[in-house]
Design a protein around this motif. Sequence first.
Motif, PDB file in Angstrom:
ATOM      1  N   LYS A  88     -10.215  -6.682   1.647  1.00  0.00           N
ATOM      2  CA  LYS A  88     -10.357  -5.343   2.229  1.00  0.00           C
ATOM      3  C   LYS A  88     -10.774  -5.409   3.693  1.00  0.00           C
ATOM      4  O   LYS A  88     -10.379  -4.564   4.506  1.00  0.00           O
ATOM      5  N   TRP A  89     -11.554  -6.434   4.046  1.00  0.00           N
ATOM      6  CA  TRP A  89     -12.099  -6.538   5.392  1.00  0.00           C
ATOM      7  C   TRP A  89     -11.468  -7.686   6.181  1.00  0.00           C
ATOM      8  O   TRP A  89     -12.089  -8.211   7.113  1.00  0.00           O
ATOM      9  N   SER A  90     -10.250  -8.064   5.862  1.00  0.00           N
ATOM     10  CA  SER A  90      -9.603  -9.202   6.527  1.00  0.00           C
ATOM     11  C   SER A  90      -9.368  -8.932   8.018  1.00  0.00           C
ATOM     12  O   SER A  90      -9.575  -9.818   8.863  1.00  0.00           O
ATOM     13  N   ALA A  91      -8.952  -7.706   8.363  1.00  0.00           N
ATOM     14  CA  ALA A  91      -8.726  -7.368   9.776  1.00  0.00           C
ATOM     15  C   ALA A  91     -10.038  -7.402  10.556  1.00  0.00           C
ATOM     16  O   ALA A  91     -10.093  -7.916  11.683  1.00  0.00           O
ATOM     17  N   LEU A  92     -11.099  -6.872   9.962  1.00  0.00           N
ATOM     18  CA  LEU A  92     -12.405  -6.894  10.608  1.00  0.00           C
ATOM     19  C   LEU A  92     -12.905  -8.329  10.762  1.00  0.00           C
ATOM     20  O   LEU A  92     -13.493  -8.678  11.794  1.00  0.00           O
ATOM     21  N   CYS A  96     -14.074 -10.234  14.188  1.00  0.00           N
ATOM     22  CA  CYS A  96     -15.399 -10.856  14.299  1.00  0.00           C
ATOM     23  C   CYS A  96     -15.291 -12.310  14.740  1.00  0.00           C
ATOM     24  O   CYS A  96     -16.059 -12.769  15.596  1.00  0.00           O
ATOM     25  N   ARG A  97     -14.341 -13.043  14.166  1.00  0.00           N
ATOM     26  CA  ARG A  97     -14.146 -14.445  14.557  1.00  0.00           C
ATOM     27  C   ARG A  97     -13.708 -14.544  16.009  1.00  0.00           C
ATOM     28  O   ARG A  97     -14.139 -15.436  16.752  1.00  0.00           O
ATOM     29  N   SER A  98     -12.837 -13.630  16.423  1.00  0.00           N
ATOM     30  CA  SER A  98     -12.369 -13.623  17.812  1.00  0.00           C
ATOM     31  C   SER A  98     -13.534 -13.364  18.773  1.00  0.00           C
ATOM     32  O   SER A  98     -13.666 -14.026  19.810  1.00  0.00           O
ATOM     33  N   PHE A  99     -14.385 -12.410  18.432  1.00  0.00           N
ATOM     34  CA  PHE A  99     -15.538 -12.088  19.268  1.00  0.00           C
ATOM     35  C   PHE A  99     -16.466 -13.298  19.386  1.00  0.00           C
ATOM     36  O   PHE A  99     -16.890 -13.673  20.487  1.00  0.00           O
ATOM     37  N   ASP A 100     -16.773 -13.924  18.246  1.00  0.00           N
ATOM     38  CA  ASP A 100     -17.696 -15.058  18.254  1.00  0.00           C
ATOM     39  C   ASP A 100     -17.162 -16.226  19.074  1.00  0.00           C
ATOM     40  O   ASP A 100     -17.901 -16.866  19.821  1.00  0.00           O
ATOM     41  N   SER A 192     -26.386  -3.463   9.552  1.00  0.00           N
ATOM     42  CA  SER A 192     -26.024  -3.864  10.914  1.00  0.00           C
ATOM     43  C   SER A 192     -24.525  -3.708  11.137  1.00  0.00           C
ATOM     44  O   SER A 192     -23.730  -3.698  10.195  1.00  0.00           O
ATOM     45  N   LEU A 193     -24.154  -3.600  12.393  1.00  0.00           N
ATOM     46  CA  LEU A 193     -22.757  -3.380  12.780  1.00  0.00           C
ATOM     47  C   LEU A 193     -22.122  -4.687  13.239  1.00  0.00           C
ATOM     48  O   LEU A 193     -22.703  -5.392  14.077  1.00  0.00           O
ATOM     49  N   PRO A 194     -20.939  -5.042  12.734  1.00  0.00           N
ATOM     50  CA  PRO A 194     -20.249  -6.229  13.245  1.00  0.00           C
ATOM     51  C   PRO A 194     -19.931  -6.072  14.726  1.00  0.00           C
ATOM     52  O   PRO A 194     -19.631  -4.975  15.190  1.00  0.00           O
ATOM     53  N   HIS A 195     -19.975  -7.162  15.467  1.00  0.00           N
ATOM     54  CA  HIS A 195     -19.726  -7.126  16.900  1.00  0.00           C
ATOM     55  C   HIS A 195     -18.260  -7.438  17.175  1.00  0.00           C
ATOM     56  O   HIS A 195     -17.741  -8.479  16.759  1.00  0.00           O
ATOM     57  N   ILE A 196     -17.599  -6.521  17.862  1.00  0.00           N
ATOM     58  CA  ILE A 196     -16.182  -6.674  18.185  1.00  0.00           C
ATOM     59  C   ILE A 196     -15.955  -6.254  19.634  1.00  0.00           C
ATOM     60  O   ILE A 196     -16.850  -5.715  20.275  1.00  0.00           O
TER      61      ILE A 196
END
Length: 216
Positions: A88-92, A96-100, A192-196
């Motif tokens: 369900k959260w694959s796009a998110l 997240c990986r891109s941001f990190d 908490s909110l994921p960072h993007i």
Amino acid sequence: AEFSLMANIRHYGLDTILVAGSEGRTTGSGVVGLVSREYLQRYSGFLKSRIQKKKSPTRTSIQISKDFKSKQLNGNNEEFKGILHLKKWSALARECRSFDSLIGNRENIPKFKRSREKVYFKLSYELWEMVKGIKGHIKLNEIIDSNGFHRSKALRIIRRWNQLGIVDIIDKSKEHRNKVFYLIKINLLTKSLPHIFYMYTRTEYLTKKTTKRWRK
């Protein structure tokens, strides 16, 4: 002129500028610009009182800035590890990986992009603090207006959240004389909110610009 005024207020302080202007001199080593004696200076504390009344998030801007500069923000969050592996959260999870990965290599991000993303980063946190934990639909316009948030940036953040499934949007704009009016509902039930990243990509910018020209 307005940008110069606000920059000088932030640097020197309004009281110092008004005193210097009434005495017909500059402030310190920098040139502030003399205030004409034809205009009576009546400082009633309006700006100071407005600043004091503004609501502030639970964490300071300095703490948020430190978070933005840190590495592997999403990867170090145990709460996200439990949900981002779900389909369900694959796009998110990809965002997240891109941001990190990019934050971990700061030389890959231009300085102007870092500074602008930092603004979005802070605003997204403030928005999240206002809406997290609320069940049902929320009137986004009321949150923006009551807290003095930058409207276009806040809408961009909400639309990005919608793209990644963090919120659902009901668009009521047509019912309100073409004013953007969203009802939002939170889907991501985390504290908490994921960072993007929130800035428009080059492709999005060009597509938007081309579409606007084509309509003309």
